[in-house]
Design a protein around this motif. Structure first.
Motif, PDB file in Angstrom:
ATOM      1  N   GLU A   1     -21.082 -12.496 -48.269  1.00  0.00           N
ATOM      2  CA  GLU A   1     -21.330 -11.175 -47.688  1.00  0.00           C
ATOM      3  C   GLU A   1     -20.207 -10.209 -48.043  1.00  0.00           C
ATOM      4  O   GLU A   1     -20.446  -9.042 -48.367  1.00  0.00           O
ATOM      5  CB  GLU A   1     -21.467 -11.285 -46.170  1.00  0.00           C
ATOM      6  CG  GLU A   1     -21.887  -9.980 -45.500  1.00  0.00           C
ATOM      7  CD  GLU A   1     -23.201  -9.423 -46.027  1.00  0.00           C
ATOM      8  OE1 GLU A   1     -23.292  -8.175 -46.137  1.00  0.00           O
ATOM      9  OE2 GLU A   1     -24.129 -10.204 -46.329  1.00  0.00           O
ATOM     10  N   ILE A   2     -18.972 -10.705 -48.012  1.00  0.00           N
ATOM     11  CA  ILE A   2     -17.815  -9.879 -48.386  1.00  0.00           C
ATOM     12  C   ILE A   2     -17.855  -9.590 -49.884  1.00  0.00           C
ATOM     13  O   ILE A   2     -17.556  -8.474 -50.320  1.00  0.00           O
ATOM     14  CB  ILE A   2     -16.498 -10.581 -48.006  1.00  0.00           C
ATOM     15  CG1 ILE A   2     -16.409 -10.715 -46.482  1.00  0.00           C
ATOM     16  CG2 ILE A   2     -15.290  -9.819 -48.544  1.00  0.00           C
ATOM     17  CD1 ILE A   2     -15.209 -11.480 -45.996  1.00  0.00           C
TER      18      ILE A   2
ATOM     19  N   LYS B   1     -20.521  -9.386 -51.712  1.00  0.00           N
ATOM     20  CA  LYS B   1     -21.593  -8.413 -51.934  1.00  0.00           C
ATOM     21  C   LYS B   1     -21.110  -6.992 -51.676  1.00  0.00           C
ATOM     22  O   LYS B   1     -21.394  -6.072 -52.457  1.00  0.00           O
ATOM     23  CB  LYS B   1     -22.784  -8.736 -51.035  1.00  0.00           C
ATOM     24  CG  LYS B   1     -24.002  -7.859 -51.289  1.00  0.00           C
ATOM     25  CD  LYS B   1     -25.170  -8.287 -50.418  1.00  0.00           C
ATOM     26  CE  LYS B   1     -26.395  -7.430 -50.678  1.00  0.00           C
ATOM     27  NZ  LYS B   1     -27.550  -7.855 -49.842  1.00  0.00           N
ATOM     28  N   GLN B   2     -20.358  -6.801 -50.591  1.00  0.00           N
ATOM     29  CA  GLN B   2     -19.832  -5.476 -50.254  1.00  0.00           C
ATOM     30  C   GLN B   2     -18.919  -4.952 -51.358  1.00  0.00           C
ATOM     31  O   GLN B   2     -19.010  -3.787 -51.763  1.00  0.00           O
ATOM     32  CB  GLN B   2     -19.070  -5.546 -48.932  1.00  0.00           C
ATOM     33  CG  GLN B   2     -19.952  -5.853 -47.732  1.00  0.00           C
ATOM     34  CD  GLN B   2     -19.154  -6.150 -46.483  1.00  0.00           C
ATOM     35  OE1 GLN B   2     -17.932  -5.981 -46.455  1.00  0.00           O
ATOM     36  NE2 GLN B   2     -19.819  -6.606 -45.436  1.00  0.00           N
ATOM     37  N   ASN B   3     -18.027  -5.821 -51.859  1.00  0.00           N
ATOM     38  CA  ASN B   3     -17.101  -5.425 -52.909  1.00  0.00           C
ATOM     39  C   ASN B   3     -17.800  -5.239 -54.255  1.00  0.00           C
ATOM     40  O   ASN B   3     -17.435  -4.371 -55.046  1.00  0.00           O
ATOM     41  CB  ASN B   3     -15.985  -6.462 -53.039  1.00  0.00           C
ATOM     42  CG  ASN B   3     -14.967  -6.372 -51.927  1.00  0.00           C
ATOM     43  OD1 ASN B   3     -14.032  -5.586 -51.975  1.00  0.00           O
ATOM     44  ND2 ASN B   3     -15.150  -7.178 -50.884  1.00  0.00           N
TER      45      ASN B   3
ATOM     46  N   PHE C   1     -19.332  -1.905 -54.162  1.00  0.00           N
ATOM     47  CA  PHE C   1     -18.264  -0.907 -54.263  1.00  0.00           C
ATOM     48  C   PHE C   1     -17.782  -0.765 -55.704  1.00  0.00           C
ATOM     49  O   PHE C   1     -17.450   0.335 -56.161  1.00  0.00           O
ATOM     50  CB  PHE C   1     -17.099  -1.302 -53.356  1.00  0.00           C
ATOM     51  CG  PHE C   1     -15.952  -0.331 -53.379  1.00  0.00           C
ATOM     52  CD1 PHE C   1     -15.968   0.811 -52.573  1.00  0.00           C
ATOM     53  CD2 PHE C   1     -14.850  -0.536 -54.208  1.00  0.00           C
ATOM     54  CE1 PHE C   1     -14.918   1.716 -52.591  1.00  0.00           C
ATOM     55  CE2 PHE C   1     -13.794   0.367 -54.240  1.00  0.00           C
ATOM     56  CZ  PHE C   1     -13.826   1.499 -53.432  1.00  0.00           C
TER      57      PHE C   1
ATOM     58  N   THR D   1     -14.767  -6.696 -59.431  1.00  0.00           N
ATOM     59  CA  THR D   1     -14.970  -7.256 -58.095  1.00  0.00           C
ATOM     60  C   THR D   1     -14.021  -8.415 -57.844  1.00  0.00           C
ATOM     61  O   THR D   1     -13.416  -8.523 -56.767  1.00  0.00           O
ATOM     62  CB  THR D   1     -16.426  -7.734 -57.922  1.00  0.00           C
ATOM     63  OG1 THR D   1     -17.321  -6.657 -58.197  1.00  0.00           O
ATOM     64  CG2 THR D   1     -16.655  -8.243 -56.511  1.00  0.00           C
TER      65      THR D   1
ATOM     66  N   THR E   1     -11.409  -8.365 -41.531  1.00  0.00           N
ATOM     67  CA  THR E   1     -11.152  -7.106 -42.230  1.00  0.00           C
ATOM     68  C   THR E   1      -9.788  -6.563 -41.834  1.00  0.00           C
ATOM     69  O   THR E   1      -9.467  -6.499 -40.641  1.00  0.00           O
ATOM     70  CB  THR E   1     -12.230  -6.058 -41.899  1.00  0.00           C
ATOM     71  OG1 THR E   1     -13.511  -6.598 -42.225  1.00  0.00           O
ATOM     72  CG2 THR E   1     -11.996  -4.785 -42.688  1.00  0.00           C
TER      73      THR E   1
END
Length: 205
Positions: A55-56, A58-60, A63, A71, A89
């Motif tokens: 999940e982390i 995917k966010q990066n 971005f 990434t 976080t």
């Protein structure tokens, strides 16, 4: 094979011709599914390489505009947060930064950022283990430090750190979250003590 579909897929994602053909054959020429599965594969690979939750990743990944290498670099440059909380976080908060140095007072150059942050509320759980090894000699000015400095630098040589880790490992608790935190701290120290001459702890109070 439909050349227009190959071209359309390669316009969406920068992949070699053979990869585009393979994806289209595997997913019945569905360009959207091919694109989705390609990105999912990248996310899983990045997660494996960086040892980071998907999940982390995917966010990066989003971005970094789906750039796999960027990434990986971004995730590896993140400061590790050692806490019992689920949300890891980084926040603008009071606590202690810890990092390894060599005998010349230099940081080690590693693929992953090798410092960590422990919020004050969590460091309180283990602070007595660090206080217990004082007095210690400051390796740079040779002064004897009588006590742990909660708002400055503290220098622990490799041998002293091994003693501290042993003390932390003897901590007894029935709280699974706290036990997980202690294991994370022990793991971080054991990893760095394979090569570090000193571990520095800085309180940002």
């Amino acid at each position: 094979m439909d050349l227009e579909r190959i071209k359309a897929l390669r316009n969406k994602i920068p992949i070699p011709l053979n990869t585009a053909v393979e994806l289209l054959r595997k997913y019945d020429n569905d360009i959207l599914v091919c694109e989705e599965q390609f990105h999912n594969g990248n996310i899983k690979e990045i997660s494996r390489i960086t040892e980071c939750e998907e999940e982390i990743v995917k966010q990066n990944y989003l971005f970094c505009n789906y750039d796999k290498n960027k990434t990986i670099e971004k995730i590896n440059s993140r400061q590790i947060i050692l806490t019992t909380r689920k949300n890891k976080t980084p926040k603008n908060e009071i606590g202690f930064i810890i990092w390894p140095e060599n005998t010349n007072g230099e940081n080690y150059k590693t693929v992953k950022r090798n410092d960590a942050f422990i919020p004050t509320a969590y460091f309180e759980v283990i602070i007595e283990k660090f206080k217990s090894v004082f007095p210690l000699q400051n390796p740079w000015n040779k002064n004897i430090e009588e006590s742990f400095d909660t708002c400055g630098h503290n220098y622990f040589d490799n041998k002293t750190c091994i003693t501290i880790v042993e003390k932390i490992s003897q901590t007894k608790t029935d709280d699974p979250n706290l036990n997980s935190f202690l294991q994370e701290v022990i793991q971080w120290f054991n990893d760095k003590l394979k090569y570090a001459d000193y571990i520095i702890i800085y309180g940002n109070l």
